[in-house]
Design a protein around this motif. Structure first.
Motif, PDB file in Angstrom:
ATOM      1  N   GLU A 120     -10.643  45.936  56.602  1.00 56.07           N
ATOM      2  CA  GLU A 120     -12.085  46.091  56.657  1.00 56.07           C
ATOM      3  C   GLU A 120     -12.724  45.676  55.336  1.00 56.07           C
ATOM      4  OE1 GLU A 120     -15.143  49.747  57.406  1.00 56.07           O
ATOM      5  OE2 GLU A 120     -13.209  49.757  58.424  1.00 56.07           O
ATOM      6  N   GLU A 121     -13.810  44.895  55.445  1.00 57.17           N
ATOM      7  CA  GLU A 121     -14.489  44.407  54.248  1.00 57.17           C
ATOM      8  C   GLU A 121     -15.995  44.489  54.476  1.00 57.17           C
ATOM      9  OE1 GLU A 121     -14.514  40.212  51.965  1.00 57.17           O
ATOM     10  OE2 GLU A 121     -12.556  40.991  52.548  1.00 57.17           O
ATOM     11  N   LEU A 122     -16.704  44.922  53.477  1.00 57.69           N
ATOM     12  CA  LEU A 122     -18.157  45.043  53.576  1.00 57.69           C
ATOM     13  C   LEU A 122     -18.817  43.702  53.287  1.00 57.69           C
ATOM     14  CD1 LEU A 122     -18.721  48.364  51.615  1.00 57.69           C
ATOM     15  CD2 LEU A 122     -18.799  48.051  54.075  1.00 57.69           C
ATOM     16  N   LYS A 123     -19.932  43.432  53.972  1.00 53.84           N
ATOM     17  CA  LYS A 123     -20.701  42.229  53.678  1.00 53.84           C
ATOM     18  C   LYS A 123     -21.434  42.390  52.353  1.00 53.84           C
ATOM     19  CE  LYS A 123     -21.625  40.449  58.274  1.00 53.84           C
ATOM     20  NZ  LYS A 123     -22.665  40.049  59.219  1.00 53.84           N
ATOM     21  N   ASP A 124     -21.847  43.625  52.086  1.00 51.64           N
ATOM     22  CA  ASP A 124     -22.571  43.933  50.855  1.00 51.64           C
ATOM     23  C   ASP A 124     -21.585  43.997  49.688  1.00 51.64           C
ATOM     24  OD1 ASP A 124     -24.359  44.725  48.957  1.00 51.64           O
ATOM     25  OD2 ASP A 124     -24.714  46.712  49.795  1.00 51.64           O
ATOM     26  N   LYS A 125     -21.705  43.079  48.747  1.00 53.12           N
ATOM     27  CA  LYS A 125     -20.803  43.026  47.597  1.00 53.12           C
ATOM     28  C   LYS A 125     -21.450  43.585  46.336  1.00 53.12           C
ATOM     29  CE  LYS A 125     -17.567  40.759  49.744  1.00 53.12           C
ATOM     30  NZ  LYS A 125     -16.422  41.434  50.235  1.00 53.12           N
ATOM     31  N   SER A 126     -22.621  44.203  46.484  1.00 47.06           N
ATOM     32  CA  SER A 126     -23.336  44.705  45.313  1.00 47.06           C
ATOM     33  C   SER A 126     -22.641  45.940  44.743  1.00 47.06           C
ATOM     34  CB  SER A 126     -24.781  45.045  45.687  1.00 47.06           C
ATOM     35  OG  SER A 126     -24.803  46.088  46.621  1.00 47.06           O
ATOM     36  N   ALA A 127     -23.098  46.326  43.579  1.00 52.83           N
ATOM     37  CA  ALA A 127     -22.536  47.512  42.934  1.00 52.83           C
ATOM     38  C   ALA A 127     -22.807  48.739  43.787  1.00 52.83           C
ATOM     39  CB  ALA A 127     -23.175  47.682  41.556  1.00 52.83           C
ATOM     40  N   CYS A 128     -21.839  49.623  43.854  1.00 56.57           N
ATOM     41  CA  CYS A 128     -21.941  50.894  44.571  1.00 56.57           C
ATOM     42  C   CYS A 128     -22.010  50.725  46.087  1.00 56.57           C
ATOM     43  CB  CYS A 128     -23.143  51.714  44.101  1.00 56.57           C
ATOM     44  SG  CYS A 128     -23.238  51.931  42.322  1.00 56.57           S
ATOM     45  N   LYS A 163     -25.413  54.458  40.662  1.00 53.33           N
ATOM     46  CA  LYS A 163     -26.638  53.687  40.452  1.00 53.33           C
ATOM     47  C   LYS A 163     -27.189  53.897  39.041  1.00 53.33           C
ATOM     48  CE  LYS A 163     -28.457  51.597  43.525  1.00 53.33           C
ATOM     49  NZ  LYS A 163     -28.308  50.174  43.847  1.00 53.33           N
ATOM     50  N   ARG A 164     -27.081  55.124  38.533  1.00 53.95           N
ATOM     51  CA  ARG A 164     -27.568  55.410  37.191  1.00 53.95           C
ATOM     52  C   ARG A 164     -26.720  54.704  36.143  1.00 53.95           C
ATOM     53  NH1 ARG A 164     -28.101  61.425  34.888  1.00 53.95           N
ATOM     54  NH2 ARG A 164     -25.931  61.089  34.389  1.00 53.95           N
ATOM     55  N   SER A 165     -25.409  54.592  36.409  1.00 52.36           N
ATOM     56  CA  SER A 165     -24.533  53.942  35.434  1.00 52.36           C
ATOM     57  C   SER A 165     -24.801  52.447  35.327  1.00 52.36           C
ATOM     58  CB  SER A 165     -23.067  54.199  35.780  1.00 52.36           C
ATOM     59  OG  SER A 165     -22.680  53.486  36.935  1.00 52.36           O
ATOM     60  N   ILE A 166     -25.438  51.864  36.341  1.00 53.00           N
ATOM     61  CA  ILE A 166     -25.797  50.443  36.272  1.00 53.00           C
ATOM     62  C   ILE A 166     -26.830  50.222  35.175  1.00 53.00           C
ATOM     63  CG2 ILE A 166     -26.947  48.574  37.536  1.00 53.00           C
ATOM     64  CD1 ILE A 166     -25.683  49.697  40.075  1.00 53.00           C
ATOM     65  N   LEU A 167     -27.749  51.171  35.019  1.00 54.22           N
ATOM     66  CA  LEU A 167     -28.811  51.042  34.022  1.00 54.22           C
ATOM     67  C   LEU A 167     -28.365  51.458  32.624  1.00 54.22           C
ATOM     68  CD1 LEU A 167     -31.732  52.527  36.109  1.00 54.22           C
ATOM     69  CD2 LEU A 167     -31.211  50.131  35.726  1.00 54.22           C
ATOM     70  N   ASP A 168     -27.258  52.173  32.534  1.00 57.60           N
ATOM     71  CA  ASP A 168     -26.772  52.686  31.264  1.00 57.60           C
ATOM     72  C   ASP A 168     -26.035  51.580  30.502  1.00 57.60           C
ATOM     73  OD1 ASP A 168     -25.951  54.233  29.170  1.00 57.60           O
ATOM     74  OD2 ASP A 168     -24.570  55.471  30.343  1.00 57.60           O
TER      75      ASP A 168
END
Length: 81
Positions: free
Chosen positions: A7-15, A65-70
């Motif tokens: 199984e693989e997600l189409k969404d490859k973004s963070a989190c 999501k918060r760690s993306i901005l850190d």
């Protein structure tokens, strides 16, 4: 949550993995199944109908999501899995 090997997600973004797990957890909860609410409505409701597993995933998603901005996350890596 349970995933299959291929199984693989189409969404490859963070989190994206945490987001998918949170969505599946909410869709399988009584709030969505019995009360016929959307996952967003279940998260915003404070009536205790969301299982603690989903609440923990929500917190993990928030931390990711918060760690993306850190800026320190560049060295430490993103939180989550």
């Amino acid at each position: 949550m349970m995933r299959y090997e291929n199984e693989e997600l189409k969404d490859k973004s963070a989190c994206a993995n945490i987001r998918a797990d949170l969505k599946m957890c909410l869709l399988q909860s009584d709030c969505c199944k019995i009360q016929k609410k959307t996952p967003r409505e279940c998260l915003n409701a404070n009536d205790g109908s969301v299982p603690t597993e989903c609440q923990a995933l929500r917190n993990t998603f928030f931390e990711c999501k918060r760690s993306i901005l850190d800026n320190r996350a560049r060295f430490r890596g993103r939180k989550g899995y």
